[in-house]
Design an enzyme around this catalytic site. Structure first.
Site, PDB file in Angstrom:
ATOM      1  N   GLU A   1     -37.500   7.409  92.089  1.00  0.00           N
ATOM      2  CA  GLU A   1     -37.210   7.991  90.786  1.00  0.00           C
ATOM      3  C   GLU A   1     -35.965   7.366  90.146  1.00  0.00           C
ATOM      4  O   GLU A   1     -34.900   7.347  90.738  1.00  0.00           O
ATOM      5  CB  GLU A   1     -37.003   9.509  90.899  1.00  0.00           C
ATOM      6  CG  GLU A   1     -38.255  10.265  91.280  1.00  0.00           C
ATOM      7  CD  GLU A   1     -38.411  10.472  92.768  1.00  0.00           C
ATOM      8  OE1 GLU A   1     -39.093  11.413  93.154  1.00  0.00           O
ATOM      9  OE2 GLU A   1     -37.845   9.669  93.555  1.00  0.00           O
TER      10      GLU A   1
ATOM     11  N   GLU B   1     -41.240  20.973  98.656  1.00  0.00           N
ATOM     12  CA  GLU B   1     -42.551  20.329  98.820  1.00  0.00           C
ATOM     13  C   GLU B   1     -43.032  20.473 100.259  1.00  0.00           C
ATOM     14  O   GLU B   1     -42.330  21.006 101.118  1.00  0.00           O
ATOM     15  CB  GLU B   1     -42.471  18.829  98.479  1.00  0.00           C
ATOM     16  CG  GLU B   1     -43.113  18.446  97.152  1.00  0.00           C
ATOM     17  CD  GLU B   1     -44.634  18.346  97.225  1.00  0.00           C
ATOM     18  OE1 GLU B   1     -45.215  18.844  98.213  1.00  0.00           O
ATOM     19  OE2 GLU B   1     -45.224  17.790  96.282  1.00  0.00           O
TER      20      GLU B   1
ATOM     21  N   ARG C   1     -40.679   5.186  98.134  1.00  0.00           N
ATOM     22  CA  ARG C   1     -40.405   6.150  99.188  1.00  0.00           C
ATOM     23  C   ARG C   1     -41.697   6.879  99.517  1.00  0.00           C
ATOM     24  O   ARG C   1     -42.644   6.899  98.722  1.00  0.00           O
ATOM     25  CB  ARG C   1     -39.339   7.163  98.764  1.00  0.00           C
ATOM     26  CG  ARG C   1     -39.764   8.104  97.632  1.00  0.00           C
ATOM     27  CD  ARG C   1     -38.797   9.267  97.498  1.00  0.00           C
ATOM     28  NE  ARG C   1     -39.094  10.174  96.397  1.00  0.00           N
ATOM     29  CZ  ARG C   1     -39.986  11.159  96.443  1.00  0.00           C
ATOM     30  NH1 ARG C   1     -40.717  11.359  97.541  1.00  0.00           N
ATOM     31  NH2 ARG C   1     -40.175  11.960  95.407  1.00  0.00           N
TER      32      ARG C   1
ATOM     33  N   ASP D   1     -50.671  18.011  91.873  1.00  0.00           N
ATOM     34  CA  ASP D   1     -49.595  17.726  92.822  1.00  0.00           C
ATOM     35  C   ASP D   1     -50.122  17.973  94.235  1.00  0.00           C
ATOM     36  O   ASP D   1     -51.151  17.421  94.612  1.00  0.00           O
ATOM     37  CB  ASP D   1     -48.380  18.587  92.480  1.00  0.00           C
ATOM     38  CG  ASP D   1     -47.060  18.008  92.968  1.00  0.00           C
ATOM     39  OD1 ASP D   1     -47.032  17.462  94.089  1.00  0.00           O
ATOM     40  OD2 ASP D   1     -46.053  18.116  92.254  1.00  0.00           O
TER      41      ASP D   1
ATOM     42  N   ASN E   1     -49.990  11.864  96.215  1.00  0.00           N
ATOM     43  CA  ASN E   1     -49.692  13.274  96.417  1.00  0.00           C
ATOM     44  C   ASN E   1     -50.669  13.922  97.385  1.00  0.00           C
ATOM     45  O   ASN E   1     -50.966  13.355  98.427  1.00  0.00           O
ATOM     46  CB  ASN E   1     -49.615  14.002  95.070  1.00  0.00           C
ATOM     47  CG  ASN E   1     -48.251  14.621  94.846  1.00  0.00           C
ATOM     48  OD1 ASN E   1     -47.714  15.291  95.729  1.00  0.00           O
ATOM     49  ND2 ASN E   1     -47.675  14.382  93.692  1.00  0.00           N
TER      50      ASN E   1
ATOM     51  N   ASN F   1     -44.058  10.094  99.923  1.00  0.00           N
ATOM     52  CA  ASN F   1     -44.178  11.381  99.253  1.00  0.00           C
ATOM     53  C   ASN F   1     -44.992  12.306 100.154  1.00  0.00           C
ATOM     54  O   ASN F   1     -44.635  12.496 101.305  1.00  0.00           O
ATOM     55  CB  ASN F   1     -44.790  11.216  97.854  1.00  0.00           C
ATOM     56  CG  ASN F   1     -44.484  12.407  96.953  1.00  0.00           C
ATOM     57  OD1 ASN F   1     -43.391  12.972  97.029  1.00  0.00           O
ATOM     58  ND2 ASN F   1     -45.426  12.794  96.123  1.00  0.00           N
TER      59      ASN F   1
END
Length: 304
Positions: A121, A18, A101, A208, A154, A103
């Site tokens: 997650e 990512e 958390r 995303d 995102n 991202n």
């Protein structure tokens, strides 16, 4: 012109690749491997990758204008000195009642860092929903920019005239637009600019990471679609798409000479080695797309 896709770095990420960021002065592509806790600098020409492991999930890395990098380590934003590997904690997000958390995160043109959070997650790509918030860090201060309970915060991008900020929440499949005040970073009037639910999951996946081109069009990675797609954020229409040889594409950025190349990250999370070999053997790889007919702009760095 027909776009061409190249496997630039096979299996670059063991979990979720990512946060791609083109570092022009070094010719390196910055990226993270989230659940492996690593931040990476990949030299595109020599194919040499440098890697530093952090204490927890790493979801963003952006250069800091005073040297080093701003990185995330689960719930913390930190400063990383690459040469010494020293990590200095800057801020930790306040508790919102659920495990969360950081991202995705990016800097605006003034050097403020914007970063969203998401629920931690419970299984690969299955977070607790409603735990995310949108934060902004500038000059020694971390504040909540939007207290809306987002599901998976995102991609981020700003219009060239600095009047609009774009932000993705993946689970409702929405790309939001805010009125943006560059003088103080204030955002207002959130609305849906692109509604992915107009298309099937098979066609566009989940929005995303994203970037913006010189014409003001958004390029968005469609997780679970094998595509990066170009959209007009004013009309909400899909303009073009590029098919990639990996289903779980996660983010994209422009870079290379004249910012004419696009670098695309992907995720191997949720796949066993056997499934990877049979179903999507290139998930976790980084791809380079050329011949798009679109160019990007330099990514901004953090101003401390």
């Amino acid at each position: 012109m027909v776009a061409e896709v190249e496997i630039l770095y096979k299996h670059a990420a063991a979990t979720t690749g990512e946060g791609p960021h083109w570092e022009e002065n070094s010719g390196k592509l910055l990226f993270v491997d989230i659940h492996k806790h690593t931040v990476n600098r990949f030299h595109v020409e020599t194919k040499v990758n440098e890697q530093i492991e952090l204490a927890a999930d790493a979801s963003l890395i952006v250069p800091s204008r005073d040297g080093g990098y701003i990185v995330s380590s689960q719930r913390k934003l930190c400063h990383l000195d690459w040469d010494t590997k020293e990590v200095k904690d800057l801020f930790e997000v306040p508790e919102v009642g659920q495990k969360d958390r950081f991202n995705d995160g990016k800097c605006d043109h003034q050097g403020r860092l914007w970063a969203g959070t998401m629920g931690f997650e419970t299984a690969p790509a299955v977070p607790e929903l409603g735990a995310g918030r949108l934060f902004m860090m500038e000059k020694g201060n971390l504040s909540v920019a939007d207290d809306t309970p987002f599901d998976i915060s995102n991609g981020l991008a700003w219009s060239a005239d600095d009047t609009v900020m774009y932000f993705v929440d993946s689970i409702p499949r929405h790309v939001y637009a805010y009125d943006f005040d560059p003088s103080n970073g204030a955002i207002a009037n959130r609305r849906v600019a692109i509604d992915f639910s107009k298309w099937s999951l098979e066609e566009t996946g989940y929005p995303d990471g994203m970037c913006i081109d010189q014409e003001g069009k958004l390029w968005i990675a469609g997780f679970a679609s094998s595509k990066v797609m170009q959209f007009d954020p004013v009309t909400g229409q899909k303009l073009s798409e590029v098919k990639l040889p990996a289903k779980q594409v996660t983010s994209c950025c422009f870079g290379g000479k004249d910012y004419a190349d696009m670098f695309v990250t992907s995720s191997a999370a949720g796949y066993s080695p056997e499934e990877m070999a049979k179903v999507d053997p290139l998930n976790g790889s980084i791809f380079r797309v050329t011949g798009l007919g679109s160019k990007g702009l330099p990514a901004d760095s953090y101003c401390p």
